[in-house]
Design an enzyme around this catalytic site. Structure first.
Site, PDB file in Angstrom:
ATOM      1  N   GLU A 231       0.162 -21.574 -17.755  1.00  0.00           N
ATOM      2  CA  GLU A 231      -0.834 -22.145 -18.664  1.00  0.00           C
ATOM      3  C   GLU A 231      -0.459 -22.685 -19.735  1.00  0.00           C
ATOM      4  O   GLU A 231      -0.946 -23.776 -20.188  1.00  0.00           O
ATOM      5  CB  GLU A 231      -1.855 -21.043 -18.687  1.00  0.00           C
ATOM      6  CG  GLU A 231      -2.407 -20.406 -17.691  1.00  0.00           C
ATOM      7  CD  GLU A 231      -3.527 -19.434 -17.944  1.00  0.00           C
ATOM      8  OE1 GLU A 231      -4.443 -18.985 -17.111  1.00  0.00           O
ATOM      9  OE2 GLU A 231      -3.925 -19.005 -18.916  1.00  0.00           O
TER      10      GLU A 231
ATOM     11  N   ASN B  31     -18.324 -18.035 -22.155  1.00  0.00           N
ATOM     12  CA  ASN B  31     -17.997 -16.712 -23.069  1.00  0.00           C
ATOM     13  C   ASN B  31     -17.027 -17.141 -24.369  1.00  0.00           C
ATOM     14  O   ASN B  31     -16.159 -16.170 -24.558  1.00  0.00           O
ATOM     15  CB  ASN B  31     -17.549 -15.686 -22.197  1.00  0.00           C
ATOM     16  CG  ASN B  31     -16.478 -16.119 -21.339  1.00  0.00           C
ATOM     17  OD1 ASN B  31     -15.990 -17.299 -21.489  1.00  0.00           O
ATOM     18  ND2 ASN B  31     -15.978 -15.158 -20.186  1.00  0.00           N
TER      19      ASN B  31
ATOM     20  N   LYS C 138     -13.767 -22.418 -25.871  1.00  0.00           N
ATOM     21  CA  LYS C 138     -14.577 -23.134 -24.645  1.00  0.00           C
ATOM     22  C   LYS C 138     -15.819 -24.001 -25.476  1.00  0.00           C
ATOM     23  O   LYS C 138     -15.866 -23.855 -26.484  1.00  0.00           O
ATOM     24  CB  LYS C 138     -15.021 -22.014 -23.913  1.00  0.00           C
ATOM     25  CG  LYS C 138     -14.116 -21.399 -23.101  1.00  0.00           C
ATOM     26  CD  LYS C 138     -14.628 -20.249 -21.900  1.00  0.00           C
ATOM     27  CE  LYS C 138     -13.566 -19.819 -21.075  1.00  0.00           C
ATOM     28  NZ  LYS C 138     -14.363 -18.779 -20.165  1.00  0.00           N
TER      29      LYS C 138
ATOM     30  N   TYR D 190      -8.387 -23.679 -13.238  1.00  0.00           N
ATOM     31  CA  TYR D 190      -9.300 -22.539 -13.002  1.00  0.00           C
ATOM     32  C   TYR D 190      -9.112 -22.526 -11.514  1.00  0.00           C
ATOM     33  O   TYR D 190      -9.777 -21.859 -10.403  1.00  0.00           O
ATOM     34  CB  TYR D 190     -10.684 -22.503 -13.295  1.00  0.00           C
ATOM     35  CG  TYR D 190     -10.884 -22.239 -14.498  1.00  0.00           C
ATOM     36  CD1 TYR D 190     -10.557 -20.934 -15.059  1.00  0.00           C
ATOM     37  CD2 TYR D 190     -11.372 -22.818 -15.430  1.00  0.00           C
ATOM     38  CE1 TYR D 190     -10.552 -20.296 -16.043  1.00  0.00           C
ATOM     39  CE2 TYR D 190     -11.607 -22.560 -16.833  1.00  0.00           C
ATOM     40  CZ  TYR D 190     -11.314 -21.060 -17.094  1.00  0.00           C
ATOM     41  OH  TYR D 190     -11.635 -20.563 -18.538  1.00  0.00           O
TER      42      TYR D 190
ATOM     43  N   PHE E 203     -19.007 -18.845  -8.483  1.00  0.00           N
ATOM     44  CA  PHE E 203     -19.000 -19.349 -10.051  1.00  0.00           C
ATOM     45  C   PHE E 203     -18.205 -20.694 -10.102  1.00  0.00           C
ATOM     46  O   PHE E 203     -18.507 -21.255 -11.138  1.00  0.00           O
ATOM     47  CB  PHE E 203     -19.129 -18.295 -10.939  1.00  0.00           C
ATOM     48  CG  PHE E 203     -17.727 -17.629 -11.161  1.00  0.00           C
ATOM     49  CD1 PHE E 203     -16.836 -18.321 -11.854  1.00  0.00           C
ATOM     50  CD2 PHE E 203     -17.504 -16.383 -10.670  1.00  0.00           C
ATOM     51  CE1 PHE E 203     -15.684 -17.615 -11.799  1.00  0.00           C
ATOM     52  CE2 PHE E 203     -16.513 -15.734 -10.724  1.00  0.00           C
ATOM     53  CZ  PHE E 203     -15.460 -16.313 -11.343  1.00  0.00           C
TER      54      PHE E 203
ATOM     55  N   ARG F 199     -16.203 -12.097 -27.976  1.00  0.00           N
ATOM     56  CA  ARG F 199     -17.029 -12.466 -26.957  1.00  0.00           C
ATOM     57  C   ARG F 199     -18.376 -11.465 -27.311  1.00  0.00           C
ATOM     58  O   ARG F 199     -19.475 -12.073 -27.011  1.00  0.00           O
ATOM     59  CB  ARG F 199     -16.534 -12.105 -25.431  1.00  0.00           C
ATOM     60  CG  ARG F 199     -15.763 -13.122 -25.062  1.00  0.00           C
ATOM     61  CD  ARG F 199     -14.929 -12.660 -23.878  1.00  0.00           C
ATOM     62  NE  ARG F 199     -14.419 -13.923 -22.804  1.00  0.00           N
ATOM     63  CZ  ARG F 199     -13.360 -13.766 -21.880  1.00  0.00           C
ATOM     64  NH1 ARG F 199     -13.240 -12.588 -21.726  1.00  0.00           N
ATOM     65  NH2 ARG F 199     -13.144 -14.998 -21.434  1.00  0.00           N
TER      66      ARG F 199
ATOM     67  N   HIS G 122     -10.988 -18.540 -23.580  1.00  0.00           N
ATOM     68  CA  HIS G 122     -10.065 -18.068 -22.212  1.00  0.00           C
ATOM     69  C   HIS G 122      -8.882 -17.410 -22.786  1.00  0.00           C
ATOM     70  O   HIS G 122      -8.491 -17.891 -23.919  1.00  0.00           O
ATOM     71  CB  HIS G 122      -9.711 -19.425 -21.571  1.00  0.00           C
ATOM     72  CG  HIS G 122      -8.417 -19.065 -20.563  1.00  0.00           C
ATOM     73  ND1 HIS G 122      -8.716 -18.527 -19.159  1.00  0.00           N
ATOM     74  CD2 HIS G 122      -7.236 -19.239 -20.585  1.00  0.00           C
ATOM     75  CE1 HIS G 122      -7.511 -18.485 -18.749  1.00  0.00           C
ATOM     76  NE2 HIS G 122      -6.682 -18.908 -19.513  1.00  0.00           N
TER      77      HIS G 122
ATOM     78  N   ARG H 295      -6.178 -10.655 -25.477  1.00  0.00           N
ATOM     79  CA  ARG H 295      -7.380 -10.056 -24.432  1.00  0.00           C
ATOM     80  C   ARG H 295      -8.248  -8.961 -25.033  1.00  0.00           C
ATOM     81  O   ARG H 295      -9.231  -8.896 -25.167  1.00  0.00           O
ATOM     82  CB  ARG H 295      -6.645  -9.595 -23.143  1.00  0.00           C
ATOM     83  CG  ARG H 295      -5.932 -10.463 -22.273  1.00  0.00           C
ATOM     84  CD  ARG H 295      -6.762 -11.568 -21.589  1.00  0.00           C
ATOM     85  NE  ARG H 295      -7.809 -10.970 -20.922  1.00  0.00           N
ATOM     86  CZ  ARG H 295      -8.467 -11.554 -19.606  1.00  0.00           C
ATOM     87  NH1 ARG H 295      -8.275 -12.757 -19.359  1.00  0.00           N
ATOM     88  NH2 ARG H 295      -9.572 -11.060 -19.301  1.00  0.00           N
TER      89      ARG H 295
ATOM     90  N   THR I 162     -14.970 -10.026 -20.118  1.00  0.00           N
ATOM     91  CA  THR I 162     -15.309 -11.244 -19.558  1.00  0.00           C
ATOM     92  C   THR I 162     -16.905 -11.382 -19.884  1.00  0.00           C
ATOM     93  O   THR I 162     -17.542 -12.506 -20.451  1.00  0.00           O
ATOM     94  CB  THR I 162     -15.233 -11.286 -18.220  1.00  0.00           C
ATOM     95  OG1 THR I 162     -13.567 -11.118 -18.086  1.00  0.00           O
ATOM     96  CG2 THR I 162     -15.697 -12.658 -17.658  1.00  0.00           C
TER      97      THR I 162
HETATM   98  P1  ADP Z   1     -11.463 -13.674 -17.906  1.00  0.00           P
HETATM   99  O1  ADP Z   1     -11.894 -15.130 -18.684  1.00  0.00           O
HETATM  100  O2  ADP Z   1     -11.882 -12.708 -18.728  1.00  0.00           O
HETATM  101  O3  ADP Z   1     -10.063 -13.774 -17.718  1.00  0.00           O
HETATM  102  P2  ADP Z   1     -12.018 -14.419 -15.105  1.00  0.00           P
HETATM  103  O4  ADP Z   1     -10.626 -14.770 -15.059  1.00  0.00           O
HETATM  104  O5  ADP Z   1     -12.633 -13.332 -14.230  1.00  0.00           O
HETATM  105  O6  ADP Z   1     -12.612 -13.875 -16.666  1.00  0.00           O
HETATM  106  O7  ADP Z   1     -12.985 -15.490 -14.980  1.00  0.00           O
HETATM  107  C1  ADP Z   1     -12.615 -16.827 -15.528  1.00  0.00           C
HETATM  108  C2  ADP Z   1     -13.967 -17.436 -16.230  1.00  0.00           C
HETATM  109  O8  ADP Z   1     -15.321 -17.759 -15.351  1.00  0.00           O
HETATM  110  C3  ADP Z   1     -14.582 -16.469 -17.154  1.00  0.00           C
HETATM  111  O9  ADP Z   1     -14.172 -16.256 -18.543  1.00  0.00           O
HETATM  112  C4  ADP Z   1     -15.981 -17.000 -17.292  1.00  0.00           C
HETATM  113  O10 ADP Z   1     -16.018 -18.131 -18.190  1.00  0.00           O
HETATM  114  C5  ADP Z   1     -16.296 -17.310 -15.699  1.00  0.00           C
HETATM  115  N1  ADP Z   1     -16.755 -16.237 -15.002  1.00  0.00           N
HETATM  116  C6  ADP Z   1     -16.155 -15.279 -14.539  1.00  0.00           C
HETATM  117  N2  ADP Z   1     -17.021 -14.509 -13.752  1.00  0.00           N
HETATM  118  C7  ADP Z   1     -18.179 -14.850 -13.914  1.00  0.00           C
HETATM  119  C8  ADP Z   1     -19.442 -14.625 -13.153  1.00  0.00           C
HETATM  120  N3  ADP Z   1     -19.749 -13.749 -12.447  1.00  0.00           N
HETATM  121  N4  ADP Z   1     -20.730 -15.508 -13.252  1.00  0.00           N
HETATM  122  C9  ADP Z   1     -20.361 -16.988 -14.003  1.00  0.00           C
HETATM  123  N5  ADP Z   1     -19.134 -17.308 -14.388  1.00  0.00           N
HETATM  124  C10 ADP Z   1     -18.187 -16.366 -14.579  1.00  0.00           C
HETATM  125 MG    MG Z   2      -8.844 -14.875 -16.255  1.00  0.00          MG
END
Ligand code: ADP
Ligand code: MG
Length: 140
Positions: A128, A114, A11, A51, A59, A104, A117, A87, A93
Protein backbone atom coordinates in the site's frame (compact mmCIF):
# COMPACT_ATOMS: atom_id res chain seq x y z
CA UNK A 1 9.83 -4.00 18.81
CA UNK A 2 10.98 -3.00 15.35
CA UNK A 3 10.40 0.37 13.72
CA UNK A 4 7.80 -0.12 10.97
CA UNK A 5 6.04 1.94 8.34
CA UNK A 6 2.36 1.72 7.49
CA UNK A 7 -0.04 3.36 5.05
CA UNK A 8 -2.77 5.60 6.44
CA UNK A 9 -5.56 7.35 4.55
CA UNK A 10 -7.73 10.12 5.94
CA UNK A 11 -11.01 9.44 4.12
CA UNK A 12 -13.40 11.89 2.40
CA UNK A 13 -15.86 12.07 5.32
CA UNK A 14 -13.04 13.48 7.47
CA UNK A 15 -11.54 15.90 4.91
CA UNK A 16 -15.09 17.21 4.25
CA UNK A 17 -15.46 18.05 7.95
CA UNK A 18 -11.94 19.60 8.12
CA UNK A 19 -10.72 17.00 10.63
CA UNK A 20 -7.26 16.24 9.21
CA UNK A 21 -5.37 18.07 11.96
CA UNK A 22 -7.34 16.44 14.78
CA UNK A 23 -6.75 13.00 13.24
CA UNK A 24 -3.03 13.54 12.67
CA UNK A 25 -2.72 14.73 16.29
CA UNK A 26 -4.04 11.32 17.43
CA UNK A 27 -1.28 9.58 15.48
CA UNK A 28 1.41 11.92 16.77
CA UNK A 29 0.17 11.63 20.36
CA UNK A 30 0.54 7.83 20.03
CA UNK A 31 4.18 8.19 18.95
CA UNK A 32 3.62 7.73 15.22
CA UNK A 33 5.45 10.11 12.90
CA UNK A 34 4.11 11.29 9.52
CA UNK A 35 7.07 10.62 7.18
CA UNK A 36 5.20 11.19 3.89
CA UNK A 37 1.90 12.91 3.11
CA UNK A 38 -0.16 13.97 0.10
CA UNK A 39 -3.65 15.37 -0.26
CA UNK A 40 -5.21 14.03 -3.46
CA UNK A 41 -8.37 12.97 -5.17
CA UNK A 42 -8.56 9.22 -5.94
CA UNK A 43 -9.76 8.26 -9.42
CA UNK A 44 -12.32 5.50 -9.79
CA UNK A 45 -9.53 3.22 -11.08
CA UNK A 46 -7.27 4.11 -8.12
CA UNK A 47 -10.00 3.30 -5.60
CA UNK A 48 -10.98 0.05 -7.32
CA UNK A 49 -7.35 -1.09 -7.45
CA UNK A 50 -6.57 -0.05 -3.88
CA UNK A 51 -9.60 -1.90 -2.49
CA UNK A 52 -9.28 -4.81 -4.96
CA UNK A 53 -9.16 -7.35 -2.12
CA UNK A 54 -12.77 -6.39 -1.31
CA UNK A 55 -14.12 -6.56 -4.88
CA UNK A 56 -16.44 -9.51 -4.16
CA UNK A 57 -17.89 -7.91 -1.02
CA UNK A 58 -21.43 -6.47 -1.19
CA UNK A 59 -20.20 -3.04 -0.04
CA UNK A 60 -17.45 -2.72 -2.70
CA UNK A 61 -19.29 -0.44 -5.14
CA UNK A 62 -20.48 1.93 -2.42
CA UNK A 63 -17.03 1.94 -0.82
CA UNK A 64 -15.39 2.96 -4.10
CA UNK A 65 -18.00 5.71 -4.67
CA UNK A 66 -17.40 6.99 -1.17
CA UNK A 67 -13.61 7.01 -1.56
CA UNK A 68 -13.80 9.11 -4.75
CA UNK A 69 -16.42 11.50 -3.33
CA UNK A 70 -13.88 14.01 -2.02
CA UNK A 71 -10.21 14.55 -1.26
CA UNK A 72 -8.22 12.10 0.82
CA UNK A 73 -4.89 12.49 2.62
CA UNK A 74 -2.55 9.55 2.03
CA UNK A 75 0.32 9.28 4.45
CA UNK A 76 3.06 7.01 5.68
CA UNK A 77 3.28 6.61 9.45
CA UNK A 78 6.49 5.42 11.07
CA UNK A 79 7.18 4.14 14.57
CA UNK A 80 7.71 1.16 16.85
CA UNK A 81 5.14 -1.45 15.87
CA UNK A 82 3.49 1.16 13.63
CA UNK A 83 1.15 -1.25 11.83
CA UNK A 84 -0.65 -2.46 14.97
CA UNK A 85 -0.31 0.88 16.74
CA UNK A 86 -2.09 2.62 13.87
CA UNK A 87 -4.88 0.03 13.96
CA UNK A 88 -5.21 0.59 17.73
CA UNK A 89 -5.46 4.37 17.33
CA UNK A 90 -7.99 3.96 14.49
CA UNK A 91 -10.35 1.68 16.45
CA UNK A 92 -12.75 -0.97 15.14
CA UNK A 93 -14.08 -0.77 11.56
CA UNK A 94 -17.61 -0.14 12.84
CA UNK A 95 -17.55 2.97 15.06
CA UNK A 96 -20.31 1.41 17.16
CA UNK A 97 -17.70 -1.16 18.28
CA UNK A 98 -14.72 1.22 18.53
CA UNK A 99 -13.08 1.85 21.90
CA UNK A 100 -13.26 5.22 23.63
CA UNK A 101 -10.60 7.68 22.50
CA UNK A 102 -10.05 6.05 19.10
CA UNK A 103 -10.35 8.03 15.87
CA UNK A 104 -13.33 6.04 14.65
CA UNK A 105 -15.16 6.35 17.97
CA UNK A 106 -14.69 10.11 18.01
CA UNK A 107 -15.03 10.97 14.33
CA UNK A 108 -16.51 8.18 12.15
CA UNK A 109 -19.96 8.74 10.69
CA UNK A 110 -20.75 5.08 9.87
CA UNK A 111 -19.16 1.67 9.20
CA UNK A 112 -18.42 2.90 5.66
CA UNK A 113 -17.58 6.57 6.29
CA UNK A 114 -15.19 5.68 9.09
CA UNK A 115 -12.63 8.47 8.64
CA UNK A 116 -9.41 6.45 8.25
CA UNK A 117 -7.78 3.51 6.50
CA UNK A 118 -4.78 1.65 7.90
CA UNK A 119 -2.74 -1.26 6.54
CA UNK A 120 -3.45 -4.53 8.36
CA UNK A 121 -0.14 -6.47 8.07
CA UNK A 122 3.52 -6.02 7.04
CA UNK A 123 2.98 -7.24 3.46
CA UNK A 124 -0.09 -5.08 2.84
CA UNK A 125 1.70 -2.11 4.41
CA UNK A 126 4.63 -2.47 2.00
CA UNK A 127 2.32 -2.85 -1.01
CA UNK A 128 0.00 0.00 0.00
CA UNK A 129 2.92 2.38 0.64
CA UNK A 130 4.28 1.53 -2.83
CA UNK A 131 0.84 2.17 -4.33
CA UNK A 132 1.10 5.88 -3.38
CA UNK A 133 4.74 6.81 -2.69
CA UNK A 134 8.21 6.50 -4.19
CA UNK A 135 11.07 5.85 -1.76
CA UNK A 136 12.25 9.42 -2.43
CA UNK A 137 8.95 10.81 -1.10
CA UNK A 138 9.40 9.20 2.33
CA UNK A 139 11.56 11.17 4.72
CA UNK A 140 11.96 9.72 8.21
P1 ADP B 1 -10.70 -1.82 7.97
O1 ADP B 1 -10.74 -0.49 7.24
O2 ADP B 1 -11.00 -1.67 9.43
O3 ADP B 1 -9.44 -2.61 7.69
P2 ADP B 1 -12.06 -3.64 6.11
O4 ADP B 1 -10.71 -3.85 5.47
O5 ADP B 1 -12.83 -4.85 6.51
O6 ADP B 1 -11.94 -2.68 7.39
O7 ADP B 1 -12.99 -2.82 5.13
C1 ADP B 1 -12.46 -1.78 4.33
C2 ADP B 1 -13.43 -0.60 4.39
O8 ADP B 1 -14.66 -0.99 3.76
C3 ADP B 1 -13.85 -0.15 5.79
O9 ADP B 1 -12.91 0.70 6.41
C4 ADP B 1 -15.15 0.56 5.50
O10 ADP B 1 -14.93 1.87 4.95
C5 ADP B 1 -15.76 -0.34 4.42
N1 ADP B 1 -16.61 -1.39 5.00
C6 ADP B 1 -16.22 -2.50 5.68
N2 ADP B 1 -17.27 -3.24 6.05
C7 ADP B 1 -18.38 -2.60 5.59
C8 ADP B 1 -19.78 -2.86 5.64
N3 ADP B 1 -20.27 -3.94 6.25
N4 ADP B 1 -20.62 -1.96 5.06
C9 ADP B 1 -20.13 -0.85 4.42
N5 ADP B 1 -18.82 -0.55 4.33
C10 ADP B 1 -17.95 -1.40 4.91
MG1 MG C 1 -8.76 -3.40 5.89
Amino acid sequence: MAVERTLSIIKPDATRRNLTGKIIAKFEDAGLKVVASRRMRLSQADAEAFYGVHKERPFFKDLVSFMVSGPVVVQVLEGEGAIQKNRDVMGATNPANAAAGTIRKEFAESIEANSVHGSDAPETAANEIKFFFRDLDIVG
